[in-house]
Design a protein around this motif. Structure first.
Motif, short mmCIF file in Angstrom:
data_model
loop_
_atom_site.label_atom_id
_atom_site.label_comp_id
_atom_site.label_asym_id
_atom_site.label_seq_id
_atom_site.Cartn_x
_atom_site.Cartn_y
_atom_site.Cartn_z
N ASN A 1 1.03 -1.27 0.07
CA ASN A 1 -0.16 0.11 -0.10
C ASN A 1 0.96 1.06 0.05
N LYS A 2 0.17 2.36 -0.52
CA LYS A 2 0.85 3.71 -0.44
C LYS A 2 -0.02 4.83 0.23
N GLU A 3 0.42 5.70 1.03
CA GLU A 3 -0.46 6.70 1.52
C GLU A 3 -0.56 8.02 0.36
N VAL A 4 -1.74 8.36 0.14
CA VAL A 4 -1.78 9.32 -0.60
C VAL A 4 -3.03 10.31 -0.17
N ASN A 5 -2.96 11.66 -0.88
CA ASN A 5 -3.99 12.60 -0.46
C ASN A 5 -4.28 12.83 0.77
N GLN A 6 -3.53 13.03 1.69
CA GLN A 6 -3.78 13.07 3.25
C GLN A 6 -4.00 14.38 3.58
N VAL A 7 -4.82 14.94 4.51
CA VAL A 7 -5.36 16.04 5.08
C VAL A 7 -5.03 15.92 6.77
N ASN A 8 -4.34 16.99 7.21
CA ASN A 8 -4.15 16.94 8.59
C ASN A 8 -4.50 18.35 9.24
N GLY A 9 -4.76 18.41 10.56
CA GLY A 9 -5.45 19.49 11.24
C GLY A 9 -4.79 19.14 12.75
N ARG A 10 -4.15 20.29 13.19
CA ARG A 10 -3.67 20.46 14.59
C ARG A 10 -4.13 21.62 15.44
N LEU A 11 -4.68 21.53 16.62
CA LEU A 11 -5.01 22.68 17.43
C LEU A 11 -4.40 22.49 18.95
N VAL A 12 -3.59 23.59 19.13
CA VAL A 12 -3.13 23.65 20.57
C VAL A 12 -3.50 24.86 21.34
N TYR A 13 -4.08 24.73 22.50
CA TYR A 13 -4.20 25.90 23.57
C TYR A 13 -3.02 25.96 24.51
N LYS A 14 -2.81 27.13 24.59
CA LYS A 14 -1.70 27.28 25.66
C LYS A 14 -1.99 28.08 26.96
N VAL A 15 -1.73 27.69 28.31
CA VAL A 15 -2.11 28.16 29.51
C VAL A 15 -0.75 28.30 30.16
N GLY A 16 -0.76 29.76 30.73
CA GLY A 16 0.56 29.94 31.52
C GLY A 16 1.57 30.69 30.89
N ASP A 17 2.49 31.06 31.58
CA ASP A 17 3.66 31.96 30.93
C ASP A 17 4.41 31.06 29.93
N GLU A 18 4.41 31.72 28.87
CA GLU A 18 5.15 30.96 27.63
C GLU A 18 4.69 29.46 27.38
N GLY A 19 3.60 29.53 27.42
CA GLY A 19 3.00 28.03 27.25
C GLY A 19 3.09 27.11 28.13
N GLN A 20 3.07 27.09 29.62
CA GLN A 20 3.54 26.11 30.20
C GLN A 20 2.83 24.89 30.35
N HIS A 21 1.57 25.01 29.94
CA HIS A 21 0.68 24.11 30.08
C HIS A 21 -0.03 23.99 28.41
N ARG A 22 -0.02 22.98 27.58
CA ARG A 22 -0.37 22.80 26.34
C ARG A 22 -1.58 21.71 26.33
N PHE A 23 -2.57 22.11 25.85
CA PHE A 23 -3.72 21.11 25.34
C PHE A 23 -3.93 21.12 23.88
N GLY A 24 -3.95 20.00 23.33
CA GLY A 24 -4.00 19.85 21.80
C GLY A 24 -4.86 18.59 21.38
N LEU A 25 -5.43 19.11 20.22
CA LEU A 25 -6.60 17.84 19.47
C LEU A 25 -5.59 17.80 18.10
N SER A 26 -5.59 16.42 17.61
CA SER A 26 -4.89 16.30 16.13
C SER A 26 -5.91 15.55 15.30
N GLY A 27 -5.96 15.56 13.95
CA GLY A 27 -6.58 14.44 13.19
C GLY A 27 -5.98 14.36 12.05
N GLN A 28 -6.08 13.11 11.07
CA GLN A 28 -5.63 13.20 9.72
C GLN A 28 -6.46 12.01 9.24
N PHE A 29 -6.52 12.19 7.78
CA PHE A 29 -7.67 11.28 7.04
C PHE A 29 -6.90 11.36 5.85
#
Length: 379
Positions: free
Chosen positions: A186-214
Protein backbone atom coordinates in the motif's frame (compact mmCIF):
# COMPACT_ATOMS: atom_id res chain seq x y z
CA UNK A 1 -0.42 27.45 -6.18
CA UNK A 2 2.47 27.81 -3.76
CA UNK A 3 4.42 30.06 -6.16
CA UNK A 4 1.35 32.27 -6.69
CA UNK A 5 0.86 32.57 -2.92
CA UNK A 6 4.46 33.57 -2.43
CA UNK A 7 4.32 36.15 -5.21
CA UNK A 8 1.14 37.64 -3.76
CA UNK A 9 2.62 37.81 -0.27
CA UNK A 10 5.83 39.41 -1.52
CA UNK A 11 3.84 41.99 -3.45
CA UNK A 12 1.73 42.84 -0.40
CA UNK A 13 4.51 42.94 2.19
CA UNK A 14 7.27 44.27 -0.02
CA UNK A 15 9.65 41.90 1.78
CA UNK A 16 13.20 41.97 0.46
CA UNK A 17 16.56 40.53 1.40
CA UNK A 18 19.65 41.83 -0.36
CA UNK A 19 22.00 38.94 0.37
CA UNK A 20 21.29 35.22 0.55
CA UNK A 21 21.93 33.53 3.89
CA UNK A 22 23.00 29.92 4.33
CA UNK A 23 23.90 28.01 7.48
CA UNK A 24 25.33 24.49 7.38
CA UNK A 25 25.23 22.20 10.39
CA UNK A 26 24.85 18.56 11.20
CA UNK A 27 25.75 15.78 13.59
CA UNK A 28 27.88 12.69 13.98
CA UNK A 29 26.52 10.00 16.29
CA UNK A 30 27.78 6.69 17.66
CA UNK A 31 25.74 4.02 19.41
CA UNK A 32 26.33 1.26 21.95
CA UNK A 33 23.71 -1.38 22.68
CA UNK A 34 23.41 -4.57 24.68
CA UNK A 35 20.26 -6.60 23.94
CA UNK A 36 18.86 -9.35 26.15
CA UNK A 37 17.62 -11.48 23.22
CA UNK A 38 20.92 -11.50 21.26
CA UNK A 39 23.05 -14.25 22.78
CA UNK A 40 26.12 -13.60 20.66
CA UNK A 41 26.05 -9.91 21.43
CA UNK A 42 25.70 -10.61 25.15
CA UNK A 43 28.80 -12.81 25.04
CA UNK A 44 30.70 -9.93 23.42
CA UNK A 45 29.47 -7.47 26.03
CA UNK A 46 27.37 -5.54 23.51
CA UNK A 47 28.38 -3.64 20.37
CA UNK A 48 29.60 -0.08 19.83
CA UNK A 49 29.56 1.46 16.37
CA UNK A 50 28.49 4.07 13.87
CA UNK A 51 24.93 5.42 14.06
CA UNK A 52 24.48 8.32 11.63
CA UNK A 53 26.13 11.32 10.02
CA UNK A 54 23.80 14.09 8.95
CA UNK A 55 23.97 17.42 7.17
CA UNK A 56 21.56 20.29 7.89
CA UNK A 57 21.11 23.32 5.67
CA UNK A 58 19.08 26.43 6.49
CA UNK A 59 18.89 29.35 4.11
CA UNK A 60 16.85 32.38 3.14
CA UNK A 61 16.73 34.87 0.30
CA UNK A 62 14.10 37.49 -0.52
CA UNK A 63 11.80 36.04 2.11
CA UNK A 64 11.94 32.45 0.85
CA UNK A 65 13.40 30.04 3.44
CA UNK A 66 15.01 26.64 3.06
CA UNK A 67 15.29 23.87 5.65
CA UNK A 68 16.79 20.49 4.75
CA UNK A 69 18.32 17.52 6.56
CA UNK A 70 20.01 14.58 4.86
CA UNK A 71 21.10 11.51 6.80
CA UNK A 72 23.71 8.85 6.12
CA UNK A 73 23.00 5.60 7.94
CA UNK A 74 24.70 2.26 7.36
CA UNK A 75 23.32 0.21 4.48
CA UNK A 76 21.73 -2.24 6.90
CA UNK A 77 19.86 0.60 8.59
CA UNK A 78 18.36 2.07 5.43
CA UNK A 79 21.35 3.87 3.94
CA UNK A 80 21.00 7.48 2.78
CA UNK A 81 17.72 9.34 3.22
CA UNK A 82 16.23 12.82 3.29
CA UNK A 83 14.58 13.33 6.67
CA UNK A 84 13.10 16.69 5.74
CA UNK A 85 13.42 19.30 3.02
CA UNK A 86 11.08 22.23 2.52
CA UNK A 87 10.68 25.79 1.30
CA UNK A 88 8.78 28.32 3.41
CA UNK A 89 7.53 31.87 3.53
CA UNK A 90 6.50 33.90 6.58
CA UNK A 91 3.06 35.38 5.87
CA UNK A 92 3.39 37.33 9.13
CA UNK A 93 5.20 37.15 12.46
CA UNK A 94 2.88 34.28 13.48
CA UNK A 95 1.95 32.59 10.20
CA UNK A 96 4.04 30.48 7.84
CA UNK A 97 3.50 28.29 4.80
CA UNK A 98 5.78 25.35 3.95
CA UNK A 99 6.12 23.24 0.80
CA UNK A 100 8.03 19.98 0.47
CA UNK A 101 8.96 17.11 2.76
CA UNK A 102 7.72 18.66 5.99
CA UNK A 103 6.73 17.38 9.43
CA UNK A 104 3.15 16.14 9.69
CA UNK A 105 1.24 18.23 12.28
CA UNK A 106 0.00 15.51 14.61
CA UNK A 107 0.18 15.06 18.38
CA UNK A 108 2.82 16.50 20.67
CA UNK A 109 5.49 18.23 18.65
CA UNK A 110 8.16 18.12 17.68
CA UNK A 111 8.51 14.85 19.64
CA UNK A 112 6.11 12.91 21.85
CA UNK A 113 9.02 11.47 23.82
CA UNK A 114 12.17 12.26 25.79
CA UNK A 115 14.42 9.29 24.96
CA UNK A 116 16.46 8.27 21.93
CA UNK A 117 13.87 5.55 21.23
CA UNK A 118 10.90 7.92 20.67
CA UNK A 119 7.44 6.76 21.82
CA UNK A 120 5.16 3.92 20.72
CA UNK A 121 3.44 6.39 18.36
CA UNK A 122 6.61 6.63 16.27
CA UNK A 123 6.58 2.91 15.47
CA UNK A 124 3.08 3.12 13.99
CA UNK A 125 3.92 6.20 11.93
CA UNK A 126 2.39 8.88 14.17
CA UNK A 127 5.38 10.71 15.69
CA UNK A 128 7.92 12.90 13.86
CA UNK A 129 6.56 11.78 10.48
CA UNK A 130 7.44 13.79 7.37
CA UNK A 131 5.43 13.72 4.13
CA UNK A 132 5.33 15.57 0.81
CA UNK A 133 2.86 18.42 0.71
CA UNK A 134 1.79 21.92 1.69
CA UNK A 135 1.41 23.07 5.32
CA UNK A 136 0.13 26.27 6.93
CA UNK A 137 0.99 27.04 10.57
CA UNK A 138 -0.08 29.73 13.03
CA UNK A 139 1.71 30.31 16.36
CA UNK A 140 0.00 32.88 18.59
CA UNK A 141 0.27 33.70 22.28
CA UNK A 142 -2.60 31.40 23.23
CA UNK A 143 -3.47 29.40 20.12
CA UNK A 144 -1.41 27.34 17.72
CA UNK A 145 -2.88 25.54 14.75
CA UNK A 146 -1.78 23.89 11.53
CA UNK A 147 -3.55 22.71 8.39
CA UNK A 148 -1.85 20.56 5.78
CA UNK A 149 -2.37 18.57 2.61
CA UNK A 150 0.11 15.82 1.77
CA UNK A 151 0.04 14.37 -1.72
CA UNK A 152 1.95 11.33 -0.51
CA UNK A 153 4.74 10.17 1.76
CA UNK A 154 8.36 10.26 0.59
CA UNK A 155 8.28 9.12 -3.05
CA UNK A 156 11.53 7.81 -4.50
CA UNK A 157 10.12 5.54 -7.20
CA UNK A 158 7.73 6.97 -9.76
CA UNK A 159 6.50 3.82 -11.49
CA UNK A 160 2.87 2.91 -12.01
CA UNK A 161 2.81 0.47 -9.09
CA UNK A 162 6.29 0.76 -7.58
CA UNK A 163 6.62 -0.26 -3.94
CA UNK A 164 7.32 2.46 -1.40
CA UNK A 165 11.05 2.67 -0.72
CA UNK A 166 12.20 1.23 2.60
CA UNK A 167 14.91 3.91 2.87
CA UNK A 168 13.01 6.47 4.92
CA UNK A 169 13.31 8.10 8.31
CA UNK A 170 9.70 7.81 9.54
CA UNK A 171 7.22 4.96 9.22
CA UNK A 172 4.73 5.04 6.34
CA UNK A 173 2.58 2.43 4.61
CA UNK A 174 4.76 0.16 2.50
CA UNK A 175 5.31 -3.42 1.36
CA UNK A 176 5.96 -6.53 3.45
CA UNK A 177 5.90 -10.18 2.41
CA UNK A 178 4.86 -12.53 5.22
CA UNK A 179 5.83 -16.16 5.80
CA UNK A 180 2.93 -17.36 3.62
CA UNK A 181 4.10 -15.32 0.65
CA UNK A 182 1.39 -12.67 0.93
CA UNK A 183 2.72 -9.22 0.04
CA UNK A 184 0.92 -6.35 1.75
CA UNK A 185 1.46 -3.45 -0.66
CA UNK A 186 0.00 0.00 0.00
CA UNK A 187 0.88 3.69 -0.33
CA UNK A 188 -0.42 6.73 1.55
CA UNK A 189 -1.92 9.40 -0.74
CA UNK A 190 -4.00 12.60 -0.53
CA UNK A 191 -3.81 13.06 3.23
CA UNK A 192 -5.22 16.03 5.14
CA UNK A 193 -4.12 17.01 8.65
CA UNK A 194 -5.28 19.44 11.29
CA UNK A 195 -3.78 20.24 14.68
CA UNK A 196 -5.01 22.68 17.35
CA UNK A 197 -3.17 23.64 20.56
CA UNK A 198 -4.30 25.93 23.39
CA UNK A 199 -1.58 27.30 25.69
CA UNK A 200 -2.00 28.26 29.35
CA UNK A 201 0.51 29.97 31.63
CA UNK A 202 3.67 31.93 31.00
CA UNK A 203 5.26 30.97 27.69
CA UNK A 204 2.75 28.16 27.23
CA UNK A 205 3.75 26.05 30.23
CA UNK A 206 0.60 23.97 29.76
CA UNK A 207 -0.47 22.89 26.28
CA UNK A 208 -3.70 21.09 25.41
CA UNK A 209 -4.05 19.76 21.89
CA UNK A 210 -6.23 17.89 19.41
CA UNK A 211 -5.06 16.36 16.14
CA UNK A 212 -6.65 14.56 13.24
CA UNK A 213 -5.65 13.11 9.89
CA UNK A 214 -7.47 11.35 7.06
CA UNK A 215 -6.17 10.08 3.76
CA UNK A 216 -6.25 7.53 0.99
CA UNK A 217 -4.51 4.14 1.11
CA UNK A 218 -3.77 3.00 -2.43
CA UNK A 219 -3.32 -0.75 -2.89
CA UNK A 220 -0.70 -1.56 -5.50
CA UNK A 221 -2.16 -5.00 -6.34
CA UNK A 222 -5.88 -4.23 -6.66
CA UNK A 223 -5.24 -0.61 -7.76
CA UNK A 224 -8.13 0.44 -5.51
CA UNK A 225 -8.22 3.23 -2.95
CA UNK A 226 -8.77 2.47 0.72
CA UNK A 227 -8.56 4.90 3.62
CA UNK A 228 -6.61 5.57 6.80
CA UNK A 229 -7.24 7.90 9.73
CA UNK A 230 -5.86 8.91 13.12
CA UNK A 231 -7.11 11.09 15.98
CA UNK A 232 -5.19 12.23 19.06
CA UNK A 233 -5.60 14.30 22.21
CA UNK A 234 -2.58 15.43 24.17
CA UNK A 235 -1.30 17.43 27.14
CA UNK A 236 2.22 18.82 27.53
CA UNK A 237 3.60 20.61 30.60
CA UNK A 238 6.89 22.37 31.38
CA UNK A 239 6.92 23.89 34.87
CA UNK A 240 10.19 24.73 36.62
CA UNK A 241 12.35 21.68 35.89
CA UNK A 242 9.48 19.21 35.41
CA UNK A 243 8.02 17.99 32.15
CA UNK A 244 4.97 15.88 31.29
CA UNK A 245 3.93 14.50 27.90
CA UNK A 246 0.65 12.55 27.79
CA UNK A 247 -1.18 11.46 24.64
CA UNK A 248 -4.05 9.24 23.56
CA UNK A 249 -4.18 8.20 19.91
CA UNK A 250 -6.47 5.99 17.90
CA UNK A 251 -5.90 5.00 14.28
CA UNK A 252 -7.24 2.72 11.55
CA UNK A 253 -6.24 1.42 8.12
CA UNK A 254 -8.84 0.15 5.64
CA UNK A 255 -6.91 -1.37 2.75
CA UNK A 256 -8.57 -2.56 -0.46
CA UNK A 257 -6.34 -5.63 -0.51
CA UNK A 258 -6.56 -8.73 -2.73
CA UNK A 259 -8.72 -11.60 -1.60
CA UNK A 260 -6.89 -13.79 0.89
CA UNK A 261 -4.89 -11.03 2.54
CA UNK A 262 -5.77 -10.23 6.14
CA UNK A 263 -7.63 -6.96 6.70
CA UNK A 264 -6.40 -6.92 10.31
CA UNK A 265 -2.81 -5.92 9.51
CA UNK A 266 -1.00 -3.41 7.32
CA UNK A 267 2.67 -3.03 6.39
CA UNK A 268 4.72 -0.03 7.51
CA UNK A 269 8.34 0.64 6.59
CA UNK A 270 11.37 2.70 7.63
CA UNK A 271 15.13 2.26 8.09
CA UNK A 272 15.30 -0.39 5.37
CA UNK A 273 13.18 -2.94 7.26
CA UNK A 274 9.35 -3.16 6.91
CA UNK A 275 7.04 -4.95 9.32
CA UNK A 276 3.32 -5.51 9.98
CA UNK A 277 1.20 -3.57 12.48
CA UNK A 278 -2.37 -3.97 13.69
CA UNK A 279 -4.72 -2.23 11.26
CA UNK A 280 -6.73 -0.75 14.15
CA UNK A 281 -5.45 0.20 17.59
CA UNK A 282 -5.23 2.84 20.28
CA UNK A 283 -1.96 4.13 21.68
CA UNK A 284 -1.44 5.46 25.21
CA UNK A 285 1.80 7.24 26.05
CA UNK A 286 3.09 9.04 29.14
CA UNK A 287 6.47 10.70 29.49
CA UNK A 288 7.92 12.31 32.63
CA UNK A 289 11.15 14.32 32.78
CA UNK A 290 13.20 16.41 35.21
CA UNK A 291 16.04 18.81 34.30
CA UNK A 292 19.05 19.18 36.59
CA UNK A 293 21.30 22.13 35.73
CA UNK A 294 24.91 21.38 36.73
CA UNK A 295 28.40 22.80 36.33
CA UNK A 296 30.59 19.72 35.96
CA UNK A 297 33.31 20.69 33.53
CA UNK A 298 31.66 20.73 30.08
CA UNK A 299 28.43 19.19 31.44
CA UNK A 300 25.69 21.83 31.84
CA UNK A 301 22.49 19.80 32.20
CA UNK A 302 21.17 16.32 32.95
CA UNK A 303 17.60 15.40 32.04
CA UNK A 304 16.14 12.35 33.79
CA UNK A 305 13.09 10.76 32.14
CA UNK A 306 10.75 7.82 31.83
CA UNK A 307 8.64 7.19 28.70
CA UNK A 308 5.89 4.55 28.71
CA UNK A 309 3.85 3.36 25.73
CA UNK A 310 0.99 0.88 25.30
CA UNK A 311 -0.46 -0.30 21.97
CA UNK A 312 -4.01 -1.58 22.55
CA UNK A 313 -4.92 -3.58 19.43
CA UNK A 314 -8.57 -3.71 18.37
CA UNK A 315 -8.52 -7.37 17.34
CA UNK A 316 -8.99 -9.37 20.52
CA UNK A 317 -6.85 -12.33 19.44
CA UNK A 318 -3.82 -10.04 18.95
CA UNK A 319 -1.32 -9.64 21.77
CA UNK A 320 -0.91 -6.01 22.85
CA UNK A 321 2.48 -4.27 22.72
CA UNK A 322 4.34 -2.37 25.44
CA UNK A 323 7.52 -0.36 25.83
CA UNK A 324 9.15 1.59 28.64
CA UNK A 325 12.34 3.64 28.49
CA UNK A 326 14.10 4.95 31.57
CA UNK A 327 17.12 7.12 31.00
CA UNK A 328 19.09 10.34 31.12
CA UNK A 329 20.20 12.91 28.56
CA UNK A 330 23.56 14.50 29.40
CA UNK A 331 24.37 17.83 27.72
CA UNK A 332 28.05 18.79 27.45
CA UNK A 333 28.64 21.66 25.05
CA UNK A 334 27.76 20.36 21.58
CA UNK A 335 27.75 16.74 22.74
CA UNK A 336 24.43 15.13 23.68
CA UNK A 337 24.48 11.63 25.16
CA UNK A 338 21.44 9.45 25.81
CA UNK A 339 21.76 6.68 28.42
CA UNK A 340 18.69 4.42 28.09
CA UNK A 341 17.34 1.24 29.62
CA UNK A 342 14.60 0.27 27.17
CA UNK A 343 12.19 -2.59 27.85
CA UNK A 344 9.60 -4.01 25.49
CA UNK A 345 7.02 -6.72 25.01
CA UNK A 346 5.84 -7.48 21.47
CA UNK A 347 7.89 -4.51 20.27
CA UNK A 348 10.04 -5.25 17.18
CA UNK A 349 12.94 -3.01 18.20
CA UNK A 350 12.96 -4.48 21.72
CA UNK A 351 12.64 -8.21 21.20
CA UNK A 352 13.44 -11.22 19.00
CA UNK A 353 10.29 -11.07 16.80
CA UNK A 354 10.35 -8.49 14.03
CA UNK A 355 7.62 -8.88 11.40
CA UNK A 356 4.59 -9.64 13.57
CA UNK A 357 5.38 -8.05 16.96
CA UNK A 358 3.13 -5.00 16.42
CA UNK A 359 0.52 -7.11 14.61
CA UNK A 360 -0.48 -10.54 15.95
CA UNK A 361 2.26 -10.52 18.55
CA UNK A 362 3.47 -13.58 20.45
CA UNK A 363 1.31 -15.15 23.19
CA UNK A 364 3.22 -15.30 26.45
CA UNK A 365 6.01 -13.07 25.15
CA UNK A 366 8.60 -12.10 27.72
CA UNK A 367 9.75 -8.60 28.53
CA UNK A 368 13.07 -7.98 26.80
CA UNK A 369 15.51 -5.19 27.49
CA UNK A 370 18.15 -3.17 25.66
CA UNK A 371 20.84 -1.07 27.31
CA UNK A 372 21.60 1.75 24.89
CA UNK A 373 24.00 4.71 24.80
CA UNK A 374 23.90 7.20 21.94
CA UNK A 375 26.64 9.84 21.71
CA UNK A 376 26.22 12.71 19.26
CA UNK A 377 28.25 15.78 18.41
CA UNK A 378 26.00 18.46 16.89
CA UNK A 379 27.50 21.31 14.90
Amino acid sequence: MFVLLLCACCAVTGHAQDKPELKIGGALRFNYNYSSWKEGQKKRGGDFGYDVFRINAKGSYKGIKLNAEYRFYSEGFGGMMLKQGWLAYDLSATDEIQLGLTQVPFGIGPYNSNSWFFSMDYYVGLEDDHDMGLKYTHKGDRWEYALAFFKNAEELRFGSNSDASNSRYAYDAGTYEDADGKAYRNKEVNQVNGRLVYKVGDEGQHRFGLSGQFGGLYNLDTEEMGTHYAVAAHYKMNVNHWGIKAQWTTYGYNAKAPQGESEDVVALTAYGAPYLVAAEASVYTLGLSYDIPVEWGPISNITLYNDFGYLDKAKKSFEDSYMNVTGALVTAGNVYTYFDMAMGKNQPWLGPVWGDALAQGTPGADWEYRINMNIGYYF
